[in-house]
Design a protein around this motif. Structure first.
Motif: not given
Length: 270
Positions: A58-78
């Motif tokens: 949905l998004v990458a570092p430094y990229e603008p916030f995606p227009s369809n990304g607000s409150l979208r459920r995502v998963t990540t690890s770190g």
């Protein structure tokens, strides 16, 4: 036509039309609010149905916030960078004032930092360090906060989650977003930190059916004035026709026996 409109009858009709128009306009705005509310409820119903995707889809570092990304459920690890944890004061949860607890996760796939809203505490001393080691997080994505001027703050506190400032201070790559935690493995080490639910989405759309009802009420308001104008116009045309008929009528003929006697020369006997 202005004189016709000023007649008491038409002034009374104008007042009645205005009353109806005000009522219809008010009903239109009420229906417009219903249209917005229906759209908001539909968005709330659809949000949880959207599939959970990996953060990097949905998004990458430094990229603008995606227009369809607000409150979208995502998963990540770190891994949490505990040294960069900070508090955001002046927040409210269930009527209590307190602090958001925010710490960045260094995302495994990119090595970039993503601010994570870990939870809410009423006392800064309740903000325990984040879990050590690798974590897996599912959350709702949100754009960077706007800057907030709250005056001087103690060390370790910020007025908002403003990513532009964090980029300058953290260095390296940073996502132009932050995450409301929905689920985390391992879980938070302390129960004093309450989870912060994602906010309701801001919906700009409308329910078209209810919007049509609103437009109908506003058309009815205009129609009330149209009926009044038509009544004035018809009365005015009738008055003009009467005046034209009066000006075009021939003079009345004299009745029989009223004709003057012809002149007779003097000395003539009849």
């Amino acid at each position: 036509m202005l004189q016709t409109a000023r007649q008491p009858r038409h002034l009374a009709l104008l007042a009645l039309a205005t009353v109806f128009a005000v009522v219809f306009v008010a009903l239109g705005f009420w229906q417009y609010g219903v249209a917005q509310q229906d759209a908001r409820e539909e968005a709330l119903r659809e949000g949880p149905r959207q599939p959970i995707v990996a953060l990097d889809e949905l998004v990458a570092p430094y990229e603008p916030f995606p227009s369809n990304g607000s409150l979208r459920r995502v998963t990540t690890s770190g891994t949490y960078d505990a040294d960069q944890q900070f508090l955001v004061p002046g927040r409210v949860l269930e009527g209590e004032r307190g602090y958001w607890v925010v710490a960045p996760v260094v995302v495994d796939t990119t090595g970039a930092r993503l601010p994570i809203l870990r939870g809410f505490v009423t006392d800064p001393d309740q903000a325990a360090p984040p879990p050590a080691g690798k974590v897996r997080i599912t959350g709702a994505l949100a754009p960077s906060d706007s800057p907030v001027d709250v005056g001087p703050l103690p060390p370790g506190q910020r007025g908002s989650i403003e990513v532009a400032t964090l980029i300058n201070e953290w260095g390296g790559e940073v996502y132009n977003a932050f995450l409301f935690v929905i689920a985390q493995d391992p879980a938070e080490p302390t129960s004093a930190m309450q989870p912060v639910p994602p906010p309701a989405p801001e919906v700009d759309g409308l329910d078209w059916r209810n919007l049509g009802y609103a437009l109908q009420w506003w058309v009815f308001a205009l129609f009330a004035y149209y009926l009044w104008w038509r009544s004035v116009r018809e009365d005015h045309l009738d008055e003009v026709a009467r005046q034209e008929a009066a000006h075009s009528s021939p003079p009345p003929e004299s009745p029989p026996g009223d004709h003057p006697a012809p002149d007779v020369p003097e000395g003539t006997h009849v």
